[in-house]
Scaffold this motif. Sequence first.
Motif, PDB file in Angstrom:
ATOM      1  N   VAL A  91       7.071  -0.966  -0.663  1.00 38.45           N
ATOM      2  CA  VAL A  91       5.651  -1.306  -0.580  1.00 38.45           C
ATOM      3  C   VAL A  91       4.900  -0.752  -1.793  1.00 38.45           C
ATOM      4  CG1 VAL A  91       3.530  -1.006   0.753  1.00 38.45           C
ATOM      5  CG2 VAL A  91       5.691  -1.445   1.928  1.00 38.45           C
ATOM      6  N   SER A  92       5.181   0.490  -2.167  1.00 40.01           N
ATOM      7  CA  SER A  92       4.466   1.085  -3.302  1.00 40.01           C
ATOM      8  C   SER A  92       4.824   0.402  -4.612  1.00 40.01           C
ATOM      9  CB  SER A  92       4.781   2.579  -3.387  1.00 40.01           C
ATOM     10  OG  SER A  92       6.161   2.799  -3.620  1.00 40.01           O
ATOM     11  N   SER A  93       6.034  -0.178  -4.714  1.00 38.89           N
ATOM     12  CA  SER A  93       6.409  -0.897  -5.939  1.00 38.89           C
ATOM     13  C   SER A  93       5.640  -2.204  -6.083  1.00 38.89           C
ATOM     14  CB  SER A  93       7.909  -1.180  -5.938  1.00 38.89           C
ATOM     15  OG  SER A  93       8.259  -2.125  -4.938  1.00 38.89           O
ATOM     16  N   MET A  94       5.133  -2.725  -4.972  1.00 35.84           N
ATOM     17  CA  MET A  94       4.348  -3.966  -5.004  1.00 35.84           C
ATOM     18  C   MET A  94       2.917  -3.716  -5.449  1.00 35.84           C
ATOM     19  SD  MET A  94       5.818  -5.458  -1.398  1.00 35.84           S
ATOM     20  CE  MET A  94       4.712  -6.863  -1.353  1.00 35.84           C
ATOM     21  N   GLY A  95       2.448  -2.484  -5.273  1.00 33.93           N
ATOM     22  CA  GLY A  95       1.082  -2.146  -5.656  1.00 33.93           C
ATOM     23  C   GLY A  95       0.623  -0.887  -4.949  1.00 33.93           C
ATOM     24  N   ARG A  96      -0.326  -0.198  -5.554  1.00 37.24           N
ATOM     25  CA  ARG A  96      -0.816   1.056  -4.970  1.00 37.24           C
ATOM     26  C   ARG A  96      -1.842   0.842  -3.871  1.00 37.24           C
ATOM     27  NH1 ARG A  96      -2.675   3.814 -10.427  1.00 37.24           N
ATOM     28  NH2 ARG A  96      -3.358   1.638 -10.672  1.00 37.24           N
ATOM     29  N   THR A  97      -2.524  -0.298  -3.916  1.00 35.78           N
ATOM     30  CA  THR A  97      -3.553  -0.604  -2.914  1.00 35.78           C
ATOM     31  C   THR A  97      -3.323  -2.026  -2.406  1.00 35.78           C
ATOM     32  OG1 THR A  97      -5.097  -1.514  -4.539  1.00 35.78           O
ATOM     33  CG2 THR A  97      -5.206   0.878  -4.120  1.00 35.78           C
ATOM     34  N   PRO A  98      -3.911  -2.382  -1.262  1.00 34.02           N
ATOM     35  CA  PRO A  98      -3.772  -3.759  -0.766  1.00 34.02           C
ATOM     36  C   PRO A  98      -4.271  -4.791  -1.772  1.00 34.02           C
ATOM     37  CG  PRO A  98      -4.650  -2.341   0.958  1.00 34.02           C
ATOM     38  CD  PRO A  98      -4.625  -1.524  -0.292  1.00 34.02           C
ATOM     39  N   GLN A  99      -5.395  -4.501  -2.415  1.00 35.14           N
ATOM     40  CA  GLN A  99      -5.947  -5.443  -3.395  1.00 35.14           C
ATOM     41  C   GLN A  99      -4.998  -5.603  -4.585  1.00 35.14           C
ATOM     42  OE1 GLN A  99      -7.549  -2.892  -2.072  1.00 35.14           O
ATOM     43  NE2 GLN A  99      -9.307  -3.747  -0.958  1.00 35.14           N
ATOM     44  N   GLU A 100      -4.417  -4.485  -5.035  1.00 34.22           N
ATOM     45  CA  GLU A 100      -3.496  -4.554  -6.171  1.00 34.22           C
ATOM     46  C   GLU A 100      -2.239  -5.339  -5.813  1.00 34.22           C
ATOM     47  OE1 GLU A 100      -0.965  -1.542  -9.077  1.00 34.22           O
ATOM     48  OE2 GLU A 100      -2.715  -0.791  -7.962  1.00 34.22           O
ATOM     49  N   ILE A 101      -1.758  -5.208  -4.579  1.00 37.86           N
ATOM     50  CA  ILE A 101      -0.579  -5.968  -4.150  1.00 37.86           C
ATOM     51  C   ILE A 101      -0.852  -7.465  -4.218  1.00 37.86           C
ATOM     52  CG2 ILE A 101       0.857  -6.532  -2.144  1.00 37.86           C
ATOM     53  CD1 ILE A 101       0.769  -3.625  -1.346  1.00 37.86           C
ATOM     54  N   LEU A 102      -2.025  -7.871  -3.745  1.00 35.50           N
ATOM     55  CA  LEU A 102      -2.350  -9.293  -3.753  1.00 35.50           C
ATOM     56  C   LEU A 102      -2.584  -9.818  -5.177  1.00 35.50           C
ATOM     57  CD1 LEU A 102      -4.630  -9.747  -0.614  1.00 35.50           C
ATOM     58  CD2 LEU A 102      -2.206 -10.253  -0.891  1.00 35.50           C
ATOM     59  N   VAL A 103      -3.226  -9.015  -5.995  1.00 34.27           N
ATOM     60  CA  VAL A 103      -3.444  -9.433  -7.382  1.00 34.27           C
ATOM     61  C   VAL A 103      -2.108  -9.574  -8.108  1.00 34.27           C
ATOM     62  CG1 VAL A 103      -4.399  -8.726  -9.608  1.00 34.27           C
ATOM     63  CG2 VAL A 103      -5.769  -8.491  -7.543  1.00 34.27           C
ATOM     64  N   ASN A 104      -1.191  -8.621  -7.860  1.00 35.55           N
ATOM     65  CA  ASN A 104       0.135  -8.694  -8.488  1.00 35.55           C
ATOM     66  C   ASN A 104       0.944  -9.883  -7.952  1.00 35.55           C
ATOM     67  OD1 ASN A 104      -0.414  -6.401  -9.963  1.00 35.55           O
ATOM     68  ND2 ASN A 104       0.633  -5.015  -8.538  1.00 35.55           N
ATOM     69  N   SER A 105       0.665 -10.294  -6.718  1.00 31.69           N
ATOM     70  CA  SER A 105       1.415 -11.388  -6.103  1.00 31.69           C
ATOM     71  C   SER A 105       0.888 -12.757  -6.505  1.00 31.69           C
ATOM     72  CB  SER A 105       1.365 -11.270  -4.573  1.00 31.69           C
ATOM     73  OG  SER A 105       1.916 -10.042  -4.138  1.00 31.69           O
ATOM     74  N   TRP A 106      -0.342 -12.791  -7.017  1.00 29.22           N
ATOM     75  CA  TRP A 106      -0.973 -14.083  -7.366  1.00 29.22           C
ATOM     76  C   TRP A 106      -0.381 -14.626  -8.671  1.00 29.22           C
ATOM     77  CZ3 TRP A 106      -3.835 -17.607  -5.131  1.00 29.22           C
ATOM     78  CH2 TRP A 106      -4.538 -18.533  -5.924  1.00 29.22           C
ATOM     79  N   ASN A 107       0.085 -15.858  -8.632  1.00 30.57           N
ATOM     80  CA  ASN A 107       0.679 -16.472  -9.825  1.00 30.57           C
ATOM     81  C   ASN A 107      -0.183 -17.586 -10.399  1.00 30.57           C
ATOM     82  OD1 ASN A 107       1.011 -18.557  -7.999  1.00 30.57           O
ATOM     83  ND2 ASN A 107       3.247 -18.475  -7.979  1.00 30.57           N
ATOM     84  N   GLY A 108      -1.422 -17.651  -9.937  1.00 29.58           N
ATOM     85  CA  GLY A 108      -2.321 -18.691 -10.386  1.00 29.58           C
ATOM     86  C   GLY A 108      -2.408 -19.856  -9.426  1.00 29.58           C
ATOM     87  N   ALA A 109      -1.472 -19.894  -8.483  1.00 26.89           N
ATOM     88  CA  ALA A 109      -1.468 -21.001  -7.523  1.00 26.89           C
ATOM     89  C   ALA A 109      -1.346 -20.517  -6.087  1.00 26.89           C
ATOM     90  CB  ALA A 109      -0.323 -21.975  -7.841  1.00 26.89           C
ATOM     91  N   ASP A 110      -0.599 -19.443  -5.861  1.00 27.66           N
ATOM     92  CA  ASP A 110      -0.369 -18.963  -4.499  1.00 27.66           C
ATOM     93  C   ASP A 110       0.094 -17.502  -4.546  1.00 27.66           C
ATOM     94  OD1 ASP A 110       2.543 -18.854  -4.864  1.00 27.66           O
ATOM     95  OD2 ASP A 110       2.427 -21.048  -4.841  1.00 27.66           O
ATOM     96  N   PHE A 111       0.369 -16.951  -3.349  1.00 28.33           N
ATOM     97  CA  PHE A 111       0.840 -15.570  -3.216  1.00 28.33           C
ATOM     98  C   PHE A 111       2.343 -15.528  -2.930  1.00 28.33           C
ATOM     99  CE2 PHE A 111      -3.619 -15.508  -1.849  1.00 28.33           C
ATOM    100  CZ  PHE A 111      -4.133 -14.543  -2.696  1.00 28.33           C
ATOM    101  N   SER A 112       3.089 -16.442  -3.542  1.00 27.13           N
ATOM    102  CA  SER A 112       4.511 -16.557  -3.212  1.00 27.13           C
ATOM    103  C   SER A 112       5.290 -15.294  -3.562  1.00 27.13           C
ATOM    104  CB  SER A 112       5.124 -17.753  -3.940  1.00 27.13           C
ATOM    105  OG  SER A 112       4.934 -17.641  -5.341  1.00 27.13           O
ATOM    106  N   SER A 113       4.840 -14.525  -4.565  1.00 30.94           N
ATOM    107  CA  SER A 113       5.554 -13.294  -4.916  1.00 30.94           C
ATOM    108  C   SER A 113       5.541 -12.294  -3.764  1.00 30.94           C
ATOM    109  CB  SER A 113       4.927 -12.660  -6.163  1.00 30.94           C
ATOM    110  OG  SER A 113       5.057 -13.511  -7.272  1.00 30.94           O
ATOM    111  N   PHE A 114       4.424 -12.268  -3.027  1.00 28.23           N
ATOM    112  CA  PHE A 114       4.361 -11.388  -1.862  1.00 28.23           C
ATOM    113  C   PHE A 114       5.239 -11.912  -0.738  1.00 28.23           C
ATOM    114  CE2 PHE A 114       2.452 -10.571   2.338  1.00 28.23           C
ATOM    115  CZ  PHE A 114       2.572  -9.194   2.384  1.00 28.23           C
ATOM    116  N   TYR A 115       5.142 -13.218  -0.476  1.00 32.87           N
ATOM    117  CA  TYR A 115       5.897 -13.798   0.631  1.00 32.87           C
ATOM    118  C   TYR A 115       7.399 -13.803   0.373  1.00 32.87           C
ATOM    119  CZ  TYR A 115       1.631 -15.139   3.023  1.00 32.87           C
ATOM    120  OH  TYR A 115       0.434 -15.099   3.693  1.00 32.87           O
TER     121      TYR A 115
END
Length: 281
Positions: free
Chosen positions: A166-190
């Motif tokens: 979880v911490s490798s995905m981001g330090r905060t919930p907002q950072e996780i979602l920003v890191n997961s966004w590829n310009g079209a969807d949140f597929s990196s998170f899913y």
Amino acid sequence: MALFTLGILLFLLIAADIIKTTLSTRGGGMLTNAVTRSVWALFFRAAGRQGRSGVLQYAGQFVVLSVLLSWILGLWASLFLLFASHPGSIVDDATKLPADLWETFYYAGFTLSTLGVGDYAAAADGWRVLTSAAAFCGLTFITAAITYIVPVLSAVSLQNQLSLLVSSMGRTPQEILVNSWNGADFSSFYDNVPELRQMLVQHTLNHHAYPVIQCFHNCDAGKNVVPAVVTLNEVLRLLQSVSAEIPQDRQTADAGFGGDSAPGAATCQLPWSNPPERGRG
């Protein structure tokens, strides 16, 4: 007779606690829970009630060792009480004189550990049978107690893996979602969801089967499983607040925009950031 009865009751108490703790998936026994709470409370006070204190990092190890020690001492004391209930139950093998209390205590210890030193012996057939039964029980229960450490450490390792993922995905919930966004969807998170789901289910089962893992504390919040689970919960809450017009996974994006290269995919905006500048690469 009173010592004999007390010895039997103590043995049954310890045996039930070992069986409940090592063979059940419903948590520890009464003695195990009491020892766990006491040792943890001691470490928590020593740490000044501060979760960031390095003292708490050793609490888990001491809790497990204290539980094992309480089992061994309990079995040892119960067998000693059984033999001590009759003054002539144990004799010196060379002189045939009755053993005193310290010698009886020593005999109970090496019988329970199946060492079989042989310098003392049971005086009558009934005590010999009890000695044999105690050796079998000692071998069984002490082996079960020691092997209990293996699944506990595996459960601790799993919760460490979960927190690090979880911490490798981001330090905060907002950072996780920003890191997961590829310009079209949140597929990196899913893409991580199947692994996260499996680890969360296993951690939940471990949490119920081995409550002692709660005492294995990491003072670094980024490596602690509790903040990690809270962070995941906040991520899901943020995803629920995302507009329905913004796809959350690749399948939805492809269906809504006709593929990753569709013109509309580049213009999707997150409500809390400017992701196209960050997530394109």
